[in-house]
Design an enzyme around this catalytic site. Structure first.
Site, PDB file in Angstrom:
ATOM      1  N   GLY A 230      44.213  48.803 -19.183  1.00 59.34           N
ATOM      2  CA  GLY A 230      44.709  49.423 -20.406  1.00 59.34           C
ATOM      3  C   GLY A 230      44.591  48.495 -21.596  1.00 59.34           C
ATOM      4  N   GLY A 458      46.585  46.791 -12.661  1.00 62.46           N
ATOM      5  CA  GLY A 458      45.544  45.907 -12.165  1.00 62.46           C
ATOM      6  C   GLY A 458      45.969  44.464 -12.128  1.00 62.46           C
ATOM      7  N   THR A 459      47.222  44.190 -12.445  1.00 63.36           N
ATOM      8  CA  THR A 459      47.721  42.815 -12.516  1.00 63.36           C
ATOM      9  C   THR A 459      48.265  42.307 -11.194  1.00 63.36           C
ATOM     10  OG1 THR A 459      49.873  43.651 -13.214  1.00 63.36           O
ATOM     11  CG2 THR A 459      48.315  43.055 -14.947  1.00 63.36           C
ATOM     12  N   ARG A 581      57.603  29.471 -14.268  1.00 65.50           N
ATOM     13  CA  ARG A 581      57.286  29.438 -12.851  1.00 65.50           C
ATOM     14  C   ARG A 581      56.205  30.460 -12.539  1.00 65.50           C
ATOM     15  NH1 ARG A 581      61.638  30.613  -7.958  1.00 65.50           N
ATOM     16  NH2 ARG A 581      60.367  29.795  -6.231  1.00 65.50           N
ATOM     17  N   ILE A 582      55.148  30.044 -11.891  1.00 60.10           N
ATOM     18  CA  ILE A 582      54.068  30.944 -11.505  1.00 60.10           C
ATOM     19  C   ILE A 582      54.457  31.605 -10.185  1.00 60.10           C
ATOM     20  CG2 ILE A 582      51.645  31.112 -10.873  1.00 60.10           C
ATOM     21  CD1 ILE A 582      52.223  30.535 -13.855  1.00 60.10           C
ATOM     22  N   LEU A 583      54.540  32.934 -10.191  1.00 60.87           N
ATOM     23  CA  LEU A 583      55.102  33.664  -9.056  1.00 60.87           C
ATOM     24  C   LEU A 583      54.088  33.972  -7.967  1.00 60.87           C
ATOM     25  CD1 LEU A 583      57.430  36.141 -10.992  1.00 60.87           C
ATOM     26  CD2 LEU A 583      57.899  33.817 -10.185  1.00 60.87           C
ATOM     27  N   GLY A 655      55.508  35.479 -19.299  1.00 64.65           N
ATOM     28  CA  GLY A 655      54.362  36.371 -19.188  1.00 64.65           C
ATOM     29  C   GLY A 655      53.059  35.604 -19.207  1.00 64.65           C
ATOM     30  N   GLY A 657      49.837  37.586 -18.846  1.00 65.31           N
ATOM     31  CA  GLY A 657      48.722  38.510 -18.964  1.00 65.31           C
ATOM     32  C   GLY A 657      47.912  38.368 -20.232  1.00 65.31           C
ATOM     33  N   GLU A 658      48.504  37.788 -21.282  1.00 63.02           N
ATOM     34  CA  GLU A 658      47.826  37.788 -22.580  1.00 63.02           C
ATOM     35  C   GLU A 658      47.492  36.412 -23.126  1.00 63.02           C
ATOM     36  OE1 GLU A 658      49.341  41.397 -25.082  1.00 63.02           O
ATOM     37  OE2 GLU A 658      50.934  40.882 -23.681  1.00 63.02           O
TER      38      GLU A 658
END
Length: 718
Positions: A230, A458-459, A581-583, A655, A657-658
């Site tokens: 999207g 898609g993440t 923190r990277i999950l 976040g 994603g961006e």
């Protein structure tokens, strides 16, 4: 703790996607399902004076043609782009003026081609300039950011600065173009509406449809089980879902509206063009004394959307004097909207390019210049940062990239016809979070069910949320099942603003922790229906914070510029991030690399042209709007710092994603300047544009070494 968080768990829906069993919005097949095809307006401004549907209705298989004269009436929407087929007005080219419904997609398309529409065309204006007479300062940029912020005396401080850079940059219109175009399937059954839609938020779609069709929300079910991307364009409902619901009501059949890709630029939003003027003043040591970032952009005449491109300048660097301003012109163009990192992507391209120019003016290494201007608190608000490790990202990135020993002279590296260069840029993105609800259930068979109306675009949201739930419950990941993507699940906000995991995960964590406590107190076997716990983070997730919360990153790029063809190839691209923190290490790396790839496209291939004569985007499909392909991406590496920030959410996550797109274009542009000595200030850096700059340099009698510009040159130091 189970060790689930941070682990590189595989995507739960991966097998469904590669085997073709994952169903997208246009793949729900009801008995009697009809297909619909819209008819776009052929004028840039005016009114429909007549619609001849006879030929369309004569096409075998055509069931109906909806026009403004007899389409179902809907309530006036808050978003004017959804008021389709309600009146004769045409606000821009590509606005839908009819919809053909047929037994098959082929018949619908043939019927749409047979519709004849007459117009009373009016004079239009689709050209954005910084001096446009209609330019105004809006009340706000998007997301309630003030349009203007000013501290001190930026103009006076700039005039007295030891070093000054006054430059202009331009970012063209950009289009989201997700892999799955916008599509919706709708059906009515006894006054109830069921919709399958490609959207970043099923709850938002249900709320809008309830208002438009005058229904209680509980009589509407919206699902977005699988969404093929999207990038912001599916963050709010688009005309496809309204048209599908209208056509289904009109015909009494289930109807699918799948928008042709070439129609998307006109009706689902775009990143508006932005014209930037940057004025940076600094002392002899490179510390900023003045920072001015002014942005001019366009919006449509029916909906104001202001790309908040000057906002990141309020966060990045310490300066006692600053002004950031947005101006906008309402034109006869399609309505712009959200696109990955709205504001940050174009704004940081301009700011980080100007910082590179200032570094060259001062003779200071570009990494060091950024370090010297590190603020103690957020410059705009004065709030302390919850965590800010930009300097560490720059230092670690420089180490990994091999920045040390770089010859700062432009054009100093050459291999045959290729000029080689390296560049750097910083990145930032705010930490956003919204309230959400989630439920967890412990079942007698030893498994657990997590339910939340999150959207996986898609993440890998399904996978990461299952990890959050497993961690909170203290159980192995394989014992946790998850359901997402439907308004029949506990409500949650849309996937946007890099806020999805933080918002949904907070609720999932709380629900899991509550269930774990309940299980600890439970004696005996579980009841047949299991034990439940529910959490609602209203009041906590949306509480005001005393901290400025942002993710940060640093991008490094190495390019080769072909002096014969003007082609730019990116040989290496590195991103280093401080994003809490990277999950999930696997899905996180995918997100970072995906954002960087999109930034590479922004730098080198992606760009759209508004045709002034027709009020239309000249590049409307993937044959003319060029997104990067595998051959364009050589070596892309993403790394992150182990950042602990207790002031975010229970997971300590930001976040991701961006932020990957934010600094990439500037790093590549700065590398091209380092390679060639030519400063290009308009994206994308296509071969024709680069070659013209190189030839202009030669025509001026200069070798391809040393600084030069393609115009709009900087003001030199006093």
């Amino acid at each position: 703790m189970t060790g689930s968080l941070g682990a590189p768990a595989e995507r739960r829906e991966g097998r469904e996607k590669v085997s073709g069993t994952a169903r997208y919005a246009a793949e729900y097949h009801y008995p009697g399902l009809a297909q619909a095809w819209p008819v776009p307006a052929a004028v840039a401004r005016g009114r429909v004076t007549g619609v001849d549907t006879a030929a369309a209705l004569a096409v075998p298989g055509v069931l109906a043609v909806l026009t403004h004269e007899h389409a179902p009436r809907i309530a006036e929407p808050d978003d004017a782009t959804l008021a389709v087929l309600q009146n004769a007005r045409v606000p821009h080219r590509g606005w839908f003026v009819a919809l053909v419904v047929a037994e098959t997609l082929e018949a619908a398309r043939a019927g749409a081609a047979a519709v004849r529409v007459d117009y009373a065309a009016e004079e239009h204006d689709a050209t954005l300039t910084a001096s446009h007479p209609g330019v105004y300062v809006p009340d706000d940029a998007n997301a309630d950011y003030p349009a203007v912020r000013e501290r001190g005396d930026p103009d006076g401080a700039f005039g007295s600065s030891a070093a000054r850079v006054d430059v202009a940059y331009r970012v063209p219109p950009l289009h989201n173009h997700p892999m799955e175009p916008h599509a919706s399937t709708a059906r009515w059954d006894d006054g109830r509406l069921t919709v399958h839609t490609s959207s970043q938020g099923a709850g938002a779609v249900r709320g809008v449809l309830a208002g438009l069709f005058g229904l209680p929300e509980e009589r509407i079910v919206v699902t977005a089980e699988h969404v093929g991307g999207g990038f912001g364009s599916k963050g709010t409902p688009r005309p496809d879902v309204v048209l599908a619901a209208m056509a289904a009501r009109q015909t009494g059949r289930a109807v699918t509206v799948a928008l042709p890709r070439r129609y998307l630029p006109a009706v689902v939003g775009h990143r508006a063009p932005t014209l930037h003027r940057l004025r940076l003043g600094a002392d002899a040591d490179g510390r900023l004394t003045s920072l001015v970032h002014e942005v001019t952009t366009h919006t449509s005449r029916i909906k104001e959307f202001v790309e908040q491109a000057a906002v990141p300048a309020r966060v990045m660097y310490a300066s006692p004097h600053s002004r950031t301003e947005h101006r906008v012109a309402a034109l006869d163009v399609p309505s712009p909207s959200w696109m990955r990192a709205p504001g940050e992507a174009p704004g940081m391209y301009a700011l980080e390019s100007a910082m590179d120019e200032l570094a060259g003016e001062l003779g200071i290494d570009p990494v060091e210049l950024r370090v010297r201007n590190e603020p103690d608190v957020e410059p705009d608000s004065g709030r302390p940062f919850s965590s800010r490790h930009l300097v560490e990202c720059l230092r670690e990135g420089a180490r990994r990239f091999g920045w040390e020993g770089r010859d700062p002279r432009p054009g100093s590296r050459r291999e045959g016809p290729l000029l080689l260069g390296t560049g750097v840029a910083a990145a930032t993105y705010p930490v956003l979070v919204s309230p959400a609800t989630a439920s967890t259930r412990a079942l007698p068979d030893g498994t657990f069910l997590v339910r939340i109306n999150a959207t996986d675009i898609g993440t890998g949201a399904r996978t990461v949320l299952a990890q959050v739930g497993a961690d909170a419950l203290g159980v192995p990941l394989e014992r946790v099942r998850i359901e997402v993507g439907s308004t029949e699940l506990p409500p949650a906000p849309l996937a946007g603003g890099s806020s999805g995991t933080a918002s949904w995960g907070w609720a999932v964590h709380e629900a899991g922790a509550r269930l774990a406590r309940r299980l600890a107190e439970h004696r005996g076997p579980l009841p047949e229906e299991g034990l439940d716990a529910r959490a609602d983070t209203t009041g906590s997730a949306d509480a005001e914070s005393d901290w400025a919360r942002h993710a940060f990153g640093a991008h490094f790029a190495e390019v080769a510029v072909d002096t014969v063809t003007g082609e730019v190839r990116v040989g290496r691209l590195l991103g280093v991030y401080a994003a809490g923190r990277i999950l999930n290490a696997r899905t996180a790396r995918s997100q970072f690399v995906g954002g960087m790839t999109m930034g590479l496209g922004m730098a080198l291939t992606e760009g759209s042209t508004m045709d002034a004569a027709f009020g239309d985007f000249a590049e409307s499909d993937l044959a003319s709007y060029h997104v990067p392909v595998h051959a364009d991406v050589d070596r892309i590496d993403a790394h992150w710092l182990d950042e602990e920030d207790p002031r975010l959410n229970p997971m300590g996550s930001k976040g991701i994603g961006e932020i990957g797109i934010v600094g990439t274009a500037a790093a590549i542009g700065n590398a091209v300047h380092h390679a060639t000595g030519v400063r290009f200030r308009e994206l994308p850096l296509t071969p024709d544009r680069v070659l013209a700059g190189l030839l202009g340099r030669r025509a001026a009698g200069h070798a391809l070494t040393g600084p030069a510009t393609d115009g709009s040159g900087p003001v030199r130091g006093a």
